[in-house]
Design an enzyme around this catalytic site. Structure first.
Site, PDB file in Angstrom:
ATOM      1  N   GLY A  83       0.819  -1.206   0.000  1.00  0.00           N
ATOM      2  CA  GLY A  83       0.000   0.000   0.000  1.00  0.00           C
ATOM      3  C   GLY A  83       0.854   1.257   0.000  1.00  0.00           C
ATOM      4  N   SER A  84       0.361   2.299   0.656  1.00  0.00           N
ATOM      5  CA  SER A  84       0.949   3.636   0.503  1.00  0.00           C
ATOM      6  C   SER A  84       2.310   3.820   1.164  1.00  0.00           C
ATOM      7  CB  SER A  84      -0.023   4.700   1.031  1.00  0.00           C
ATOM      8  OG  SER A  84      -1.155   4.774   0.192  1.00  0.00           O
TER       9      SER A  84
END
Length: 560
Positions: free
Chosen positions: A282-283
């Site tokens: 993810g981020s």
């Protein structure tokens, strides 16, 4: 005629005696000697394991196994009575014991292994009136129980290492068994003045880990508290020295107790997810994308991008979690974790440079840490079948690409230490039983990934994430903390992603300007919130604040 036969027999007998006494003398002598020489192994003492401060993590003790001579047991009622006597001290079901004692066999039966001291004492009392026997053997002991279990692994009942450090360093820890050969008489008794040969064992070496058990305790306690408050199904914490690559703490949940590993029904519990298990980051992955964009000169700190809330790419709609952003800089884009800006940076890099930077960061490659079963990660390259331009865009915000927690933290470490990708390690030194150092691990730079200018810029951007972005819950008065949060969807085995299930995580380091540690916190399927900024960041902050005290890191004049 009779005389001739007699002569022939005599000649045959003489020939046979000649063969036995002359031609086969040496062979028969060796066989006769072997029949009277018995060789028994002499086990080597297994090496101990210590933390960086000298605290014992794995040592040696003895334990008893309980046996019963089935040939000396009486009738059914006697076996029933013995089962009833054994059940309370052994914490066993008397009916189960009775079934075992009722087996039709004449040899010895092992009833229970690794008795406690109290159990052994009680069994010795019962052995005075029952055909019970205790056999003592070497046993591995882990004084801290489940603490650091996934790093240590365990030694089996045969004292052979499995998983973790115990398995990876089995040759160094296990040593080399010796042997004792002695001459015995026909009754099996040792002949005092007979032949005797002893080959002494070579004891195993001791290991000193880079792990600091004080930090390990802080990490595991914070992880337990955080998992309880968020309702997470699993979690990991990894803390490393950014300048040496030394692993300071590595915690995983669920866990197990290596002292009683045999009570663990699922062998998957022994796998270390920090090292062995891959996930979509993810981020948190945006840390690498922003770093690559700045280092390659495709963006600067003054670059501005106007992004809508959602964008359609190759027939797929990709959105940010927040509204549209206009004249957004890399600083504000990282602070709010802008997916579309991540895609823009990746496209500015182009597929060749984008994946070249990922390779330089070690993504999709083994770190070669000294722990078994390391996962390599999963990366699709433009030359791979099935790769498409959408992969470049989704990879930019950490989707469709898989890493291990260790792999990602090693990459982020390059931002913390000036651009160097470090070789991670767990064993600091190996020493023999006399204390002589056999080998010492030295810091090793695998390669330089980023310039010092880029890392200085990235530190400021990551501080901004904490000061006024998604990492604000890590904000600590007097300390500059650099971090990046992440919330990742969980791939479904049948394709696509699970509904609302997520992985919440954060990577970062502190103090930002001269990092004493780098850290990752990862939570699987948190229930209190799907966002890493609400679940993983508080754990990160709690650990960091305790480490500031432990390492005596003085606060600066900076006032948030």
């Amino acid at each position: 005629m009779v005389f001739s036969v007699f002569v022939l027999l005599a000649l045959a007998l003489t020939g046979r005696l000649f063969v036995l006494q002359v031609q086969q003398h040496a062979d028969l002598s060796q066989k006769a000697e072997a029949a009277h020489l018995w060789t028994e192994p002499i086990p080597a003492t297994r090496g101990a394991i210590y933390d960086i401060n000298g605290a014992l993590l794995a040592g040696n003790t003895t334990a008893d196994d309980l046996y019963v001579d089935m040939s000396k047991l009486g009738n059914v009622s006697e076996r029933r009575r013995l089962a009833d006597l054994l059940a309370p001290p052994l914490n066993a079901n008397p009916d189960d014991l009775y079934v075992s004692l009722s087996k039709e066999m004449t040899g010895t039966l092992r009833l229970k292994g690794n008795l406690s001291d109290a159990q052994s004492a009680r069994m010795r009392e019962l052995a005075k009136g029952w055909p019970l026997e205790l056999l003592t053997h070497a046993k591995r002991a882990y004084p801290n129980g489940a603490l650091l279990a996934h790093v240590l692994g365990y030694a089996t009942l045969e004292n052979v290492g499995a998983y973790g450090i115990e398995g990876y360093y089995e040759k160094q820890l296990g040593g080399t068994p010796g042997s004792s050969t002695a001459e015995h008489d026909a009754l099996g008794n040792t002949i005092p003045l007979g032949q005797q040969r002893v080959t002494p064992p070579v004891d195993g070496n001791d290991l000193t880990l880079s792990i600091d058990m004080n930090v390990q305790y802080i990490a595991e306690r914070a992880l337990d508290d955080g998992m309880k408050s968020t309702g997470s199904s699993a979690g990991q914490v990894l803390i490393m020295d950014p300048h040496s690559g030394a692993i300071i703490a590595m915690a995983s949940r669920p866990t197990f107790d290596p002292n009683t590993y045999y009570d663990q029904p699922d062998v998957a519990a022994f796998i270390n997810p920090v090292v062995n298990t891959v996930y979509e980051p993810g981020s948190t992955f945006k840390t690498l994308v922003w770093s690559a964009g700045l280092n390659a000169g495709r963006i600067t700190l003054d670059t501005t991008i106007s992004e809508p809330h959602c964008i359609i790419k190759y027939g797929y709609t990709i959105c940010n979690t927040s509204s549209a952003h206009y004249n957004e800089t890399p600083a504000t884009g990282l602070a709010v974790s802008d997916n579309i800006m991540a895609m823009d940076i990746a496209e500015r890099l182009g597929k060749d440079d984008f994946y070249k930077y990922l390779q330089n960061f070690g993504i999709g490659q083994l770190t070669n840490i000294d722990l078994p079963g390391e996962g390599q990660g999963l990366v699709s390259y433009p030359t791979d079948a099935g790769w498409g331009p959408l992969d470049l865009d989704t990879n930019a915000f950490g989707q469709g690409i898989s890493v291990t927690p260790l792999q990602l933290l090693i990459a982020v470490t390059a931002v913390a230490n000036g651009g160097h990708l470090m070789q991670p390690y767990v064993v600091q030194r190996i020493s023999d039983k006399q204390g002589k150092v056999v080998s010492e691990t030295q810091p090793k730079v695998v390669r330089d990934v980023l310039s010092s200018t880029t890392t200085s810029q990235m530190r400021e951007l990551m501080v901004g994430v904490v000061e006024h972005g998604t990492g604000v819950l890590a904000k600590t008065k007097g300390y500059r903390i650099a971090a990046k949060t992440g919330t990742a969807q969980i791939p479904h085995p049948g394709g696509g992603y699970e509904g609302s299930a997520t992985i919440g995580s954060v990577v970062g380091f502190a103090p930002a300007d001269d990092a004493r540690f780098v850290m990752m916190v990862k939570l699987d399927r948190p229930q209190s919130s799907q966002w890493g900024e609400n679940t993983a960041v508080p754990i990160f902050a709690n650990i960091a604040r305790e480490l500031f005290v432990y390492y005596k890191v003085q606060p600066t004049d900076y006032n948030p």
